[in-house]
Scaffold this motif. Structure first.
Motif, short mmCIF file in Angstrom:
data_model
loop_
_atom_site.label_atom_id
_atom_site.label_comp_id
_atom_site.label_asym_id
_atom_site.label_seq_id
_atom_site.Cartn_x
_atom_site.Cartn_y
_atom_site.Cartn_z
N ASP A 32 8.14 -4.38 7.43
CA ASP A 32 9.21 -3.39 8.17
C ASP A 32 8.43 -2.27 8.58
O ASP A 32 8.32 -1.28 7.64
CB ASP A 32 10.27 -3.54 6.99
CG ASP A 32 11.33 -2.57 7.49
OD1 ASP A 32 11.29 -2.20 8.78
OD2 ASP A 32 12.35 -2.30 6.62
N ALA A 40 10.23 1.02 7.27
CA ALA A 40 9.95 1.38 5.76
C ALA A 40 8.83 2.38 5.67
O ALA A 40 7.75 2.25 6.51
CB ALA A 40 9.82 0.24 5.02
N GLU A 86 9.16 -6.80 3.35
CA GLU A 86 9.19 -5.63 3.41
C GLU A 86 8.13 -4.81 3.64
O GLU A 86 8.10 -3.70 4.37
CB GLU A 86 9.45 -5.02 1.79
CG GLU A 86 9.30 -3.72 1.45
CD GLU A 86 10.48 -2.63 1.81
OE1 GLU A 86 10.14 -1.58 1.78
OE2 GLU A 86 11.54 -3.11 1.84
N SER A 91 5.85 2.51 0.60
CA SER A 91 6.79 1.25 0.09
C SER A 91 6.17 -0.13 0.79
O SER A 91 6.12 -1.18 0.16
CB SER A 91 8.18 1.45 0.77
OG SER A 91 8.74 2.46 -0.01
N ARG A 92 5.49 0.01 1.80
CA ARG A 92 4.94 -1.27 2.51
C ARG A 92 3.66 -1.80 1.88
O ARG A 92 3.37 -2.86 1.58
CB ARG A 92 4.58 -0.73 4.12
CG ARG A 92 5.89 -0.68 4.96
CD ARG A 92 5.69 -0.41 6.22
NE ARG A 92 4.85 -1.30 7.00
CZ ARG A 92 4.57 -1.39 8.21
NH1 ARG A 92 4.60 -0.31 8.91
NH2 ARG A 92 3.95 -2.44 8.72
#
Length: 69
Positions: A33, A36, A30, A40-41
């Protein structure tokens, strides 16, 4: 009887280590990514670090139980 408890504790710690490892790997993916959101990362990267600490803790505890058998 104590060795049975130590054996059970060893298995439990190994299972918890496996769970932490799986969570760490998911969080690492994650964090990598690029699609994203940055928040969130960043959260995933922080969580991966916490999972690594848990993984190490459970492995250390498991080895302690193994030595006590």
């Amino acid at each position: 009887m104590d060795s049975v408890k130590q054996g059970a504790d060893y298995v439990a710690e190994k299972v918890q280590k496996g769970t932490s490892t799986a969570s760490k790997e998911t969080n690492k993916e994650e964090a990598k990514d690029s699609n994203a959101p940055i928040g969130s990362r960043a959260t995933a990267a922080k969580d991966a670090l916490g999972d690594k600490a848990d993984e190490t803790k459970h492995d250390t505890k498991a080895e302690g139980h193994k030595e006590s058998i």
